[in-house]
Design a protein around this motif. Structure first.
Motif, PDB file in Angstrom:
ATOM      1  N   LEU A 150      98.847  -2.301  43.534  1.00 32.49           N
ATOM      2  CA  LEU A 150      98.164  -2.070  44.708  1.00 32.49           C
ATOM      3  C   LEU A 150      97.499  -0.769  44.757  1.00 32.49           C
ATOM      4  CD1 LEU A 150     100.563  -3.736  47.225  1.00 32.49           C
ATOM      5  CD2 LEU A 150      98.208  -4.365  46.785  1.00 32.49           C
ATOM      6  N   GLY A 151      96.161  -0.534  45.278  1.00 33.39           N
ATOM      7  CA  GLY A 151      95.616   0.697  45.201  1.00 33.39           C
ATOM      8  C   GLY A 151      94.142   0.568  45.093  1.00 33.39           C
ATOM      9  N   THR A 152      93.596   1.878  44.750  1.00 33.94           N
ATOM     10  CA  THR A 152      92.177   1.785  44.221  1.00 33.94           C
ATOM     11  C   THR A 152      91.729   2.652  42.961  1.00 33.94           C
ATOM     12  OG1 THR A 152      91.833   3.624  45.665  1.00 33.94           O
ATOM     13  CG2 THR A 152      91.581   1.525  46.544  1.00 33.94           C
ATOM     14  N   GLU A 153      92.866   3.177  42.357  1.00 29.26           N
ATOM     15  CA  GLU A 153      92.662   4.035  41.071  1.00 29.26           C
ATOM     16  C   GLU A 153      92.517   3.252  40.078  1.00 29.26           C
ATOM     17  OE1 GLU A 153      96.103   5.978  39.562  1.00 29.26           O
ATOM     18  OE2 GLU A 153      97.163   5.237  41.259  1.00 29.26           O
ATOM     19  N   VAL A 154      92.081   3.877  38.848  1.00 26.63           N
ATOM     20  CA  VAL A 154      91.942   3.255  37.450  1.00 26.63           C
ATOM     21  C   VAL A 154      92.415   4.325  36.722  1.00 26.63           C
ATOM     22  CG1 VAL A 154      90.288   2.615  35.771  1.00 26.63           C
ATOM     23  CG2 VAL A 154      89.615   2.307  38.090  1.00 26.63           C
ATOM     24  N   PHE A 169      93.774   0.566  33.442  1.00 25.44           N
ATOM     25  CA  PHE A 169      94.319  -0.128  34.505  1.00 25.44           C
ATOM     26  C   PHE A 169      93.850  -0.179  35.529  1.00 25.44           C
ATOM     27  CE2 PHE A 169      96.912   0.592  30.466  1.00 25.44           C
ATOM     28  CZ  PHE A 169      97.824  -0.592  30.647  1.00 25.44           C
ATOM     29  N   ARG A 170      93.378  -1.069  36.232  1.00 25.84           N
ATOM     30  CA  ARG A 170      92.718  -1.107  37.748  1.00 25.84           C
ATOM     31  C   ARG A 170      93.720  -1.698  38.616  1.00 25.84           C
ATOM     32  NH1 ARG A 170      87.505  -0.441  37.120  1.00 25.84           N
ATOM     33  NH2 ARG A 170      86.556  -0.382  34.786  1.00 25.84           N
ATOM     34  N   PHE A 171      93.694  -0.795  39.660  1.00 24.70           N
ATOM     35  CA  PHE A 171      94.599  -1.092  41.053  1.00 24.70           C
ATOM     36  C   PHE A 171      93.497  -1.849  41.966  1.00 24.70           C
ATOM     37  CE2 PHE A 171      97.079   1.552  38.448  1.00 24.70           C
ATOM     38  CZ  PHE A 171      98.373   2.041  38.986  1.00 24.70           C
ATOM     39  N   PHE A 172      94.094  -2.848  42.618  1.00 20.58           N
ATOM     40  CA  PHE A 172      93.257  -3.483  43.589  1.00 20.58           C
ATOM     41  C   PHE A 172      94.093  -3.520  44.965  1.00 20.58           C
ATOM     42  CE2 PHE A 172      92.102  -5.653  39.625  1.00 20.58           C
ATOM     43  CZ  PHE A 172      90.895  -5.288  39.472  1.00 20.58           C
ATOM     44  N   GLU A 173      93.319  -3.612  46.015  1.00 16.04           N
ATOM     45  CA  GLU A 173      93.767  -3.603  47.411  1.00 16.04           C
ATOM     46  C   GLU A 173      93.729  -5.221  47.516  1.00 16.04           C
ATOM     47  OE1 GLU A 173      94.877  -1.497  49.168  1.00 16.04           O
ATOM     48  OE2 GLU A 173      93.744   0.485  48.975  1.00 16.04           O
ATOM     49  N   ASP A 174      94.454  -5.652  48.727  1.00 17.33           N
ATOM     50  CA  ASP A 174      94.795  -7.093  48.606  1.00 17.33           C
ATOM     51  C   ASP A 174      93.672  -7.761  48.835  1.00 17.33           C
ATOM     52  OD1 ASP A 174      97.493  -7.366  48.299  1.00 17.33           O
ATOM     53  OD2 ASP A 174      98.040  -7.620  50.409  1.00 17.33           O
ATOM     54  N   ASP A 175      92.577  -7.244  49.750  1.00 13.35           N
ATOM     55  CA  ASP A 175      91.329  -7.955  50.132  1.00 13.35           C
ATOM     56  C   ASP A 175      90.342  -7.853  48.872  1.00 13.35           C
ATOM     57  OD1 ASP A 175      92.208  -8.478  52.369  1.00 13.35           O
ATOM     58  OD2 ASP A 175      91.098  -6.927  53.544  1.00 13.35           O
ATOM     59  N   THR A 176      90.710  -7.001  48.138  1.00 14.76           N
ATOM     60  CA  THR A 176      89.624  -7.143  46.622  1.00 14.76           C
ATOM     61  C   THR A 176      90.034  -8.148  45.913  1.00 14.76           C
ATOM     62  OG1 THR A 176      89.575  -4.743  46.743  1.00 14.76           O
ATOM     63  CG2 THR A 176      88.904  -5.593  45.000  1.00 14.76           C
ATOM     64  N   VAL A 177      91.381  -8.841  45.998  1.00 10.60           N
ATOM     65  CA  VAL A 177      91.614  -9.828  45.137  1.00 10.60           C
ATOM     66  C   VAL A 177      91.418 -11.291  46.006  1.00 10.60           C
ATOM     67  CG1 VAL A 177      93.725 -11.043  44.215  1.00 10.60           C
ATOM     68  CG2 VAL A 177      93.206  -8.587  43.756  1.00 10.60           C
ATOM     69  N   ILE A 178      91.885 -11.262  47.279  1.00  9.39           N
ATOM     70  CA  ILE A 178      91.658 -12.184  48.008  1.00  9.39           C
ATOM     71  C   ILE A 178      90.355 -12.903  48.195  1.00  9.39           C
ATOM     72  CG2 ILE A 178      92.416 -13.167  50.327  1.00  9.39           C
ATOM     73  CD1 ILE A 178      94.863 -11.708  50.087  1.00  9.39           C
ATOM     74  N   GLU A 179      89.529 -11.995  48.614  1.00  7.63           N
ATOM     75  CA  GLU A 179      87.974 -12.533  48.922  1.00  7.63           C
ATOM     76  C   GLU A 179      87.381 -13.184  47.613  1.00  7.63           C
ATOM     77  OE1 GLU A 179      85.825  -9.331  50.230  1.00  7.63           O
ATOM     78  OE2 GLU A 179      87.103  -8.815  52.147  1.00  7.63           O
ATOM     79  N   PRO A 180      87.400 -12.641  46.497  1.00  7.82           N
ATOM     80  CA  PRO A 180      86.787 -13.558  45.433  1.00  7.82           C
ATOM     81  C   PRO A 180      87.807 -14.692  45.295  1.00  7.82           C
ATOM     82  CG  PRO A 180      87.916 -11.596  44.367  1.00  7.82           C
ATOM     83  CD  PRO A 180      87.649 -11.143  46.132  1.00  7.82           C
ATOM     84  N   LEU A 181      88.942 -14.678  45.382  1.00  8.17           N
ATOM     85  CA  LEU A 181      89.924 -15.783  45.187  1.00  8.17           C
ATOM     86  C   LEU A 181      89.460 -16.968  45.996  1.00  8.17           C
ATOM     87  CD1 LEU A 181      92.497 -16.646  43.606  1.00  8.17           C
ATOM     88  CD2 LEU A 181      93.755 -15.875  45.316  1.00  8.17           C
ATOM     89  N   ARG A 182      89.391 -16.579  47.348  1.00  8.99           N
ATOM     90  CA  ARG A 182      88.670 -17.757  48.237  1.00  8.99           C
ATOM     91  C   ARG A 182      87.559 -18.162  47.989  1.00  8.99           C
ATOM     92  NH1 ARG A 182      91.099 -14.348  53.593  1.00  8.99           N
ATOM     93  NH2 ARG A 182      93.206 -15.463  53.580  1.00  8.99           N
TER      94      ARG A 182
END
Length: 214
Positions: A150-154, A169-182
């Motif tokens: 979780l996060g925004t850093e690389v 190694f890319r960190f992602f916020e929840d919505d960064t993953v959930i929006e393209p998943l949906r």
């Protein structure tokens, strides 16, 4: 968006650390109770008799854990060295070399899938096409379990456990993953986070459990 060169950097980096990775990470599930519980829930809901995909399987330890619980795992990894290690160590499971953007699997082949910390090497713009590939290889109503930092850093590594590498190694916020998943055709059923276990890198971990829509 990244290109083939970026994926080749990931491939070569994991080839370089494969044996050391297996030695350090191969027994990690013994110390990860939440991960085991989530995997057990996936096994319980896997379509009976259907293979279960381990996407980004590394040295095959998660696939082996799944096999011990009565499912037929198919591990997929971009690193040929990781796949070779997995095949030698876990002959009871199947392993294939492949990329998350072009999975070596038939349409609707899998009854469920897990991708633990494998999307962390993708650019944000690659998440939707990767999830579309996961949607393609899963059966209708199948579950997908994702884990990521979780996060925004690389974090860029040029040295890893004494080996020369070139990997992000890319960190992602929840919505960064959930929006393209949906957008790729999944319905999110659960999301959670935890702090790191003592033996892990000091990051917060995100989990998403999603179901493939028909």
């Amino acid at each position: 968006m990244s290109n083939a060169r970026d994926h080749d950097r990931v491939r070569r980096s994991y080839d370089a650390v494969a044996e050391e990775y297996r030695r350090r990470i191969g027994g990690e599930l013994a110390d990860k109770p939440l991960d085991r519980a989530l995997l057990a829930a996936l096994v319980e809901q896997n379509e009976p008799g259907a293979p279960l995909a381990d996407l980004g399987c590394g040295p095959g330890h998660v696939a082996a854990w799944l096999a011990e619980r009565g499912v037929r795992p198919v591990g997929v990894d971009v690193s040929p060295e990781m796949v070779a290690l997995a095949r030698r160590a876990h002959p009871g499971a199947e392993f294939r070399e492949g990329d998350l953007l072009d999975l070596p699997a038939e349409d609707g082949e899998f009854g469920a899938a897990v991708a633990l910390y494998s999307v962390i090497h993708l650019h944000p713009a690659e998440l939707r096409p990767a999830f579309a590939e996961m949607h393609r290889v899963l059966r209708p109503s199948a579950l997908l379990l994702l884990a990521f930092h979780l996060g925004t850093e690389v974090r860029h590594l040029t040295e890893w456990w004494g080996h020369e590498v070139d990997v992000d190694f890319r960190f992602f916020e929840d919505d960064t993953v959930i929006e393209p998943l949906r957008a790729a055709g999944f319905a999110v059923e659960a999301r959670m986070e935890r702090t790191h276990y003592p033996q892990e890198a000091e990051t917060r971990r995100g989990y998403v459990l999603a179901r493939r829509l028909p």
